[in-house]
Design a protein around this motif. Structure first.
Motif, short mmCIF file in Angstrom:
data_model
loop_
_atom_site.label_atom_id
_atom_site.label_comp_id
_atom_site.label_asym_id
_atom_site.label_seq_id
_atom_site.Cartn_x
_atom_site.Cartn_y
_atom_site.Cartn_z
N PRO A 1 14.93 9.44 53.90
CA PRO A 1 14.71 8.55 54.80
C PRO A 1 14.52 9.21 56.34
O PRO A 1 15.37 10.17 56.70
CB PRO A 1 15.74 7.48 54.67
N LEU A 2 13.38 8.53 56.98
CA LEU A 2 13.02 9.26 58.34
C LEU A 2 13.91 8.71 59.49
O LEU A 2 14.06 7.31 59.22
CB LEU A 2 11.83 9.20 58.72
N LYS A 3 14.56 9.34 60.41
CA LYS A 3 15.12 8.75 61.52
C LYS A 3 14.42 7.93 62.46
O LYS A 3 14.74 7.00 63.37
CB LYS A 3 16.24 9.73 62.39
N LEU A 4 13.03 8.29 62.61
CA LEU A 4 12.12 7.60 63.39
C LEU A 4 12.00 6.01 63.29
O LEU A 4 11.96 5.15 64.05
CB LEU A 4 10.76 8.30 63.23
N HIS A 5 12.08 5.81 61.82
CA HIS A 5 11.96 4.47 61.44
C HIS A 5 12.32 4.16 60.05
O HIS A 5 12.28 4.99 59.26
CB HIS A 5 10.49 4.18 61.71
N GLU A 6 13.41 3.24 60.03
CA GLU A 6 14.07 3.08 58.72
C GLU A 6 13.17 2.77 57.55
O GLU A 6 13.60 2.95 56.29
CB GLU A 6 15.02 2.08 58.68
N ASN A 7 11.83 2.46 57.91
CA ASN A 7 10.98 2.15 56.54
C ASN A 7 10.34 3.08 56.18
O ASN A 7 9.33 2.97 54.97
CB ASN A 7 10.00 0.89 57.06
N TRP A 8 10.09 4.33 56.94
CA TRP A 8 9.28 5.46 56.67
C TRP A 8 10.37 6.55 55.96
O TRP A 8 11.44 6.81 56.17
CB TRP A 8 8.78 6.14 57.69
N SER A 9 9.88 7.14 54.96
CA SER A 9 10.55 8.29 54.16
C SER A 9 9.76 9.38 53.60
O SER A 9 8.35 8.97 53.33
CB SER A 9 11.40 7.69 53.20
N LEU A 10 10.18 10.70 53.52
CA LEU A 10 9.35 11.53 52.59
C LEU A 10 9.87 11.47 51.21
O LEU A 10 11.06 11.33 51.05
CB LEU A 10 9.56 13.00 53.35
N PHE A 11 9.03 12.04 50.30
CA PHE A 11 9.64 12.30 48.85
C PHE A 11 9.18 13.30 48.27
O PHE A 11 8.02 13.90 48.63
CB PHE A 11 9.25 10.81 48.15
N GLU A 12 9.86 13.66 47.21
CA GLU A 12 9.57 14.58 46.26
C GLU A 12 9.48 14.07 45.01
O GLU A 12 10.73 13.73 44.63
CB GLU A 12 10.21 16.12 46.43
N ASN A 13 8.56 14.33 43.95
CA ASN A 13 8.57 13.80 42.59
C ASN A 13 8.22 15.01 41.56
O ASN A 13 7.27 15.61 41.79
CB ASN A 13 7.74 12.58 42.73
N ASN B 1 6.83 9.86 18.60
CA ASN B 1 7.93 10.62 18.89
C ASN B 1 7.41 11.18 20.26
O ASN B 1 6.65 11.99 20.36
CB ASN B 1 7.91 11.85 18.01
N ASN B 2 7.98 10.60 21.40
CA ASN B 2 7.83 11.17 22.66
C ASN B 2 8.95 11.21 23.56
O ASN B 2 10.18 10.23 23.12
CB ASN B 2 6.69 10.23 23.46
N ALA B 3 8.98 11.93 24.59
CA ALA B 3 10.21 11.87 25.50
C ALA B 3 9.72 11.97 27.10
O ALA B 3 8.85 12.62 27.26
CB ALA B 3 11.32 12.91 25.49
N PHE B 4 10.53 11.39 27.95
CA PHE B 4 10.06 11.42 29.37
C PHE B 4 11.11 11.64 30.31
O PHE B 4 12.24 11.13 30.21
CB PHE B 4 9.33 10.11 29.71
N PHE B 5 10.94 12.40 31.22
CA PHE B 5 12.02 12.74 32.33
C PHE B 5 11.44 12.71 33.67
O PHE B 5 10.40 13.21 33.91
CB PHE B 5 12.64 14.16 31.97
N LYS B 6 12.10 11.96 34.61
CA LYS B 6 11.28 11.77 35.89
C LYS B 6 12.58 12.07 36.91
O LYS B 6 13.81 11.43 36.76
CB LYS B 6 10.90 10.52 36.11
N HIS B 7 12.44 12.66 38.21
CA HIS B 7 13.18 13.02 39.12
C HIS B 7 12.45 12.70 40.39
O HIS B 7 11.45 13.10 40.47
CB HIS B 7 13.58 14.20 38.98
N LYS B 8 13.10 11.83 41.27
CA LYS B 8 12.74 11.78 42.43
C LYS B 8 13.48 11.87 43.61
O LYS B 8 14.90 11.45 43.54
CB LYS B 8 12.19 10.09 42.65
N LEU B 9 13.31 12.40 44.65
CA LEU B 9 14.28 12.68 45.79
C LEU B 9 13.36 12.00 47.19
O LEU B 9 12.45 12.38 47.50
CB LEU B 9 14.42 14.16 46.10
N ASP B 10 14.04 11.13 47.73
CA ASP B 10 13.59 10.42 49.17
C ASP B 10 14.48 11.13 50.18
O ASP B 10 15.87 11.00 50.09
CB ASP B 10 13.54 9.07 49.11
N PHE C 1 18.58 9.97 45.64
CA PHE C 1 18.20 10.65 44.63
C PHE C 1 18.16 9.89 43.37
O PHE C 1 18.94 9.05 42.96
CB PHE C 1 19.17 11.86 44.03
N THR C 2 17.10 10.00 42.45
CA THR C 2 17.03 8.91 41.29
C THR C 2 16.42 10.01 40.19
O THR C 2 15.43 10.92 40.45
CB THR C 2 15.98 7.75 41.72
N SER C 3 17.00 9.64 39.18
CA SER C 3 16.65 10.52 37.92
C SER C 3 16.77 9.47 36.67
O SER C 3 17.68 8.89 36.51
CB SER C 3 17.65 11.99 37.62
#
Length: 332
Positions: free
Chosen positions: A184-196, A173-182, A155-157
Motif C-alpha cells: 500500500p502506498l502512503k500517498l493515498h490509501e486506495n493505491w498500492s503496488l503489487f507483484e504476482n 489432474n491439475n494443480a495451481f499455485f498463486k502468490h501475490k504481494l501488495d 501477502f496472499t498465497s
C-alpha cells in the motif's frame, strides 16, 4: 603556590606546578593625627542611639515597623495534559517495528520477527464425491489459502489441486499455485503496488507447467466494511515448459478482484485476470474464479466454487476449461 591543569588531546593529562609567587609588599599604615588638630568627627548615622531614653522611645514609635517579606507560596503543580486514546494508539503504532524497520528480540524463526506484527487468516478446503455402479468415478479437490496483512505489506498465497478418475483412468489432474504481494502506498490509501507469481500444472494440457510473473499498480475504486473492489494493471511475462510454444512471452495484465458480504454469514467473491500478449500472434488468456460461501459453526463454511480458464492458443486442445465444485471450508 600555583596549581595549573593542562589538557593535551594527544598526550592526555599533564600536571605542572608553577613557581612560588612573592606576595606584594605590605602597604604603609598612615600616621595618627594629633587629636587637637584633628577635625571634629561626624555623628554616627544612627543618631537615635545618642538620644535620651524618652526621645528614643518616641522616635521608635514614630518609625514604621519594618515590613516583613511575604512568605513565598509554591506555585500549584501543573497536571500533564490528558492525551486522547486515539493519539495513544497512533503513538503505539509509530513505535511498532513494521516492515524491515527494526528487528526486535524474539523468535527468529517466526515470520513476524522479520516483517513486523501482522494479522493472519488461514483456511483449508476439501471436496470429495464418487459414484459406483454402471459408472465408477471419483473426484477429489483440496486447497489452502493464507493471507498476512501487516503494517506495510499484504501477502496472499493459495494452492488447489483437482483430480478425477473413472474406469479408464484419470480424466482430470491439475494443480495451481498463486502468490501475490501488495505494498500500500502512503500517498493515498486506495493505491498500492503489487507483484504476482503463479504456477499452473495440467496433465491434459499441451504444456507440463506454465510460469506467470507480473507486477504493476492497483487501485480500490470502492471499499466499505462489507464490500471490497480492487482493479489492477501491469505487465510481465509467461513461459510454458514442455510445450510446442518456446521461449518467454511478454504480456500485459489487467485484473479485477471483487468481494461482498451479503450478510454476516454469506459472502460472494469474483476474481478476473486478463493476460494479452504484446505480440498479436501469441494470443491472450483470461481466468475467472467465482465463489459463494455460507458460514456454519466452529469455523466451518459451505462453499460453491467455479473456475474457468480460457487460452486462445491451446495448441490443438480445447480453449476453455471449467471446473466447479462443492467444498467444505475450514478457517483457522
Amino acid at each position: 603556590m600555583e596549581f595549573v591543569h593542562y589538557l593535551q588531546p594527544d598526550d592526555g593529562l599533564r600536571f605542572a606546578y608553577g613557581d612560588i609567587q612573592l606576595l606584594p609588599p605590605i602597604p604603609e599604615v598612615p600616621k595618627a593625627e594629633n587629636p587637637a588638630t584633628a577635625p571634629a568627627e561626624e555623628p554616627p548615622a544612627d543618631s537615635a542611639a545618642t538620644l535620651p531614653p524618652a526621645e528614643q522611645e518616641k522616635s521608635a514609635e514614630e518609625e514604621p515597623a519594618a515590613e516583613q517579606p511575604a512568605e513565598e507560596v509554591p506555585p500549584p503543580e501543573e497536571k500533564p495534559p490528558e492525551i486522547p486514546e486515539e493519539t495513544i494508539e497512533e503513538l503505539e503504532e509509530e513505535k511498532s517495528y513494521g516492515y524491515l524497520d527494526y528487528v526486535p528480540y524474539g523468535q527468529y524463526y517466526a515470520v513476524d520477527y522479520w516483517f513486523g506484527d501482522a494479522t493472519w487468516k488461514k483456511s483449508a478446503e476439501l471436496g470429495f464425491n464418487g459414484q459406483t455402479g454402471n459408472t465408477e468415478t471419483t473426484s477429489l479437490r483440496v486447497g489452502a489459502k493464507i493471507r498476512r496483512e501487516g503494517a506495510a505489506t499484504i501477502f496472499t498465497s493459495e494452492f488447489k489441486h483437482l483430480r478425477t478418475s473413472d474406469k479408464e483412468g484419470l480424466t482430470q489432474n491439475n494443480a495451481f499455485f498463486k502468490h501475490k504481494l501488495d505494498w500500500p502506498l502512503k500517498l493515498h490509501e486506495n493505491w498500492s503496488l503489487f507483484e504476482n507469481t503463479s504456477l499452473e500444472y495440467d496433465e491434459f494440457k499441451a504444456f507440463d507447467m506454465r510460469l506467470v510473473f507480473n507486477g504493476g499498480v492497483s487501485y480500490k475504486p470502492y471499499k466499505t466494511d462489507a464490500t471490497d473492489w480492487t482493479l489492477s494493471v501491469g505487465s510481465g511475462f509467461s513461459q510454458e515448459f514442455g510445450s510446442p510454444q518456446k521461449g518467454i512471452i511478454p504480456e500485459a495484465t489487467m485484473g479485477s478482484d471483487f468481494s461482498h458480504k451479503i450478510t454476516d454469514s454469506q459472502k460472494i467473491a469474483l476474481n478476473t485476470d486478463f493476460f494479452p500478449a504484446f505480440a498479436a500472434d501469441q494470443g491472450y488468456r483470461f481466468t475467472v474464479d467465482a465463489s459463494y460461501t455460507v458460514a456454519l459453526d466452529h469455523g466451518l463454511s459451505f462453499k460453491l466454487s467455479a473456475f474457468d480458464r480460457y487460452d486462445s492458443t491451446p495448441n490443438d486442445r480445447k480453449r476453455n476449461d471449467l471446473d466447479y465444485a462443492c467444498l467444505l471450508l475450514w478457517e483457522f
